[in-house]
Enzyme design. Sequence first.
Site, PDB file in Angstrom:
ATOM      1  N   LEU A 120       0.865  -1.173   0.000  1.00 39.09           N
ATOM      2  CA  LEU A 120       0.000   0.000   0.000  1.00 39.09           C
ATOM      3  C   LEU A 120       0.900   1.220   0.000  1.00 39.09           C
ATOM      4  O   LEU A 120       1.956   1.216   0.632  1.00 39.09           O
ATOM      5  CB  LEU A 120      -0.904   0.022   1.244  1.00 39.09           C
ATOM      6  CG  LEU A 120      -2.010  -1.030   1.342  1.00 39.09           C
ATOM      7  CD1 LEU A 120      -2.725  -0.906   2.689  1.00 39.09           C
ATOM      8  CD2 LEU A 120      -3.003  -0.901   0.205  1.00 39.09           C
ATOM      9  N   ASP A 121       0.488   2.285  -0.681  1.00 37.48           N
ATOM     10  CA  ASP A 121       1.286   3.497  -0.721  1.00 37.48           C
ATOM     11  C   ASP A 121       1.463   4.085   0.678  1.00 37.48           C
ATOM     12  O   ASP A 121       0.692   3.795   1.600  1.00 37.48           O
ATOM     13  CB  ASP A 121       0.623   4.542  -1.629  1.00 37.48           C
ATOM     14  CG  ASP A 121       0.678   4.151  -3.094  1.00 37.48           C
ATOM     15  OD1 ASP A 121       1.510   3.300  -3.452  1.00 37.48           O
ATOM     16  OD2 ASP A 121      -0.120   4.695  -3.880  1.00 37.48           O
ATOM     17  N   TYR A 122       2.447   4.930   0.815  1.00 34.13           N
ATOM     18  CA  TYR A 122       2.791   5.585   2.084  1.00 34.13           C
ATOM     19  C   TYR A 122       1.578   6.258   2.715  1.00 34.13           C
ATOM     20  O   TYR A 122       1.363   6.178   3.928  1.00 34.13           O
ATOM     21  CB  TYR A 122       3.889   6.612   1.808  1.00 34.13           C
ATOM     22  CG  TYR A 122       4.423   7.348   3.017  1.00 34.13           C
ATOM     23  CD1 TYR A 122       5.282   6.725   3.906  1.00 34.13           C
ATOM     24  CD2 TYR A 122       4.078   8.686   3.247  1.00 34.13           C
ATOM     25  CE1 TYR A 122       5.787   7.405   5.009  1.00 34.13           C
ATOM     26  CE2 TYR A 122       4.576   9.368   4.344  1.00 34.13           C
ATOM     27  CZ  TYR A 122       5.426   8.728   5.225  1.00 34.13           C
ATOM     28  OH  TYR A 122       5.917   9.395   6.315  1.00 34.13           O
ATOM     29  N   THR A 179      -1.644   5.600   1.906  1.00 31.65           N
ATOM     30  CA  THR A 179      -2.834   4.758   1.814  1.00 31.65           C
ATOM     31  C   THR A 179      -2.951   3.909   3.070  1.00 31.65           C
ATOM     32  O   THR A 179      -1.956   3.389   3.573  1.00 31.65           O
ATOM     33  CB  THR A 179      -2.775   3.849   0.574  1.00 31.65           C
ATOM     34  OG1 THR A 179      -2.703   4.664  -0.601  1.00 31.65           O
ATOM     35  CG2 THR A 179      -4.006   2.966   0.481  1.00 31.65           C
ATOM     36  N   HIS A 183       0.380   1.931  -7.420  1.00 29.14           N
ATOM     37  CA  HIS A 183      -0.472   3.119  -7.592  1.00 29.14           C
ATOM     38  C   HIS A 183      -1.671   2.840  -8.502  1.00 29.14           C
ATOM     39  O   HIS A 183      -2.193   3.766  -9.123  1.00 29.14           O
ATOM     40  CB  HIS A 183       0.339   4.286  -8.162  1.00 29.14           C
ATOM     41  CG  HIS A 183       1.675   4.500  -7.525  1.00 29.14           C
ATOM     42  ND1 HIS A 183       1.836   4.755  -6.178  1.00 29.14           N
ATOM     43  CD2 HIS A 183       2.930   4.480  -8.051  1.00 29.14           C
ATOM     44  CE1 HIS A 183       3.128   4.899  -5.906  1.00 29.14           C
ATOM     45  NE2 HIS A 183       3.805   4.710  -7.016  1.00 29.14           N
TER      46      HIS A 183
END
Length: 238
Positions: free
Chosen positions: A100-102, A104, A187
């Site tokens: 998961l993104d930073y 998210t 992403h």
Amino acid sequence: MERLQKVIANSGITSRRKAEVMIQEGRVKVNGIKVKELGVKVSTKDKVEVDDILISKKDHVYFLLNKPRGVISSVEDDKKRKTVVDLIETETRIYPVGRLDYDTTGAILLTNDGTFANIIMHPQYEIDKVYIAKIRGLIKGDSIKKLKEGMIVEGRKMQASKVKLRKSDATTNTSIVELTIHEGHNHQVKNMFAAVGYEVLKLKRKRIGIFTIDNLKSGEYRRLTPKEVQIIYSLEKR
């Protein structure tokens, strides 16, 4: 007896696909003999070495974490930022399944079981990854249709299996959209919304297959039950 690449993946050092490459590159030995062909099967009595390092059969562990914002989905970070592994109290070497993104939040699995991780991540098993996105703008029906039909983003086909508008707010000019995908490209959700003209302001993954974070606060985690793990493994036999 199990296939050599599966034994290597189950040791937690790499994925099954990468294990196959390592075998073909001649980096694997069984009982001191170099093996370069796929399909070889080994037992628990066989000594398997990767890059001359003996691998051991590990007890597998499985965790579900509700990832907070500002935490890296990695084993370690060269910028010394907190990682998802830092949040789990275990002496076993584990790694996140996907990422998961930073910024998210939400559901992420961690394990040392390469086969389990591959089933979760591989699109062929069609495991739902369900996201709640807050986007800038009032999303239109034609945009929802495009998300469902799919699009080419950065040379890859990306498609939502389900899209549901949960809320539109003209006052704040925002929409809340629930999106379900089966892939897990970097992403991906943000890129898909960008492709139809919307900026993602907040993103949360609320479910991975049967695993939800409904009873987990931000930063909390739990171990998976043996029954849950078996449900995932049953998908491999279909």
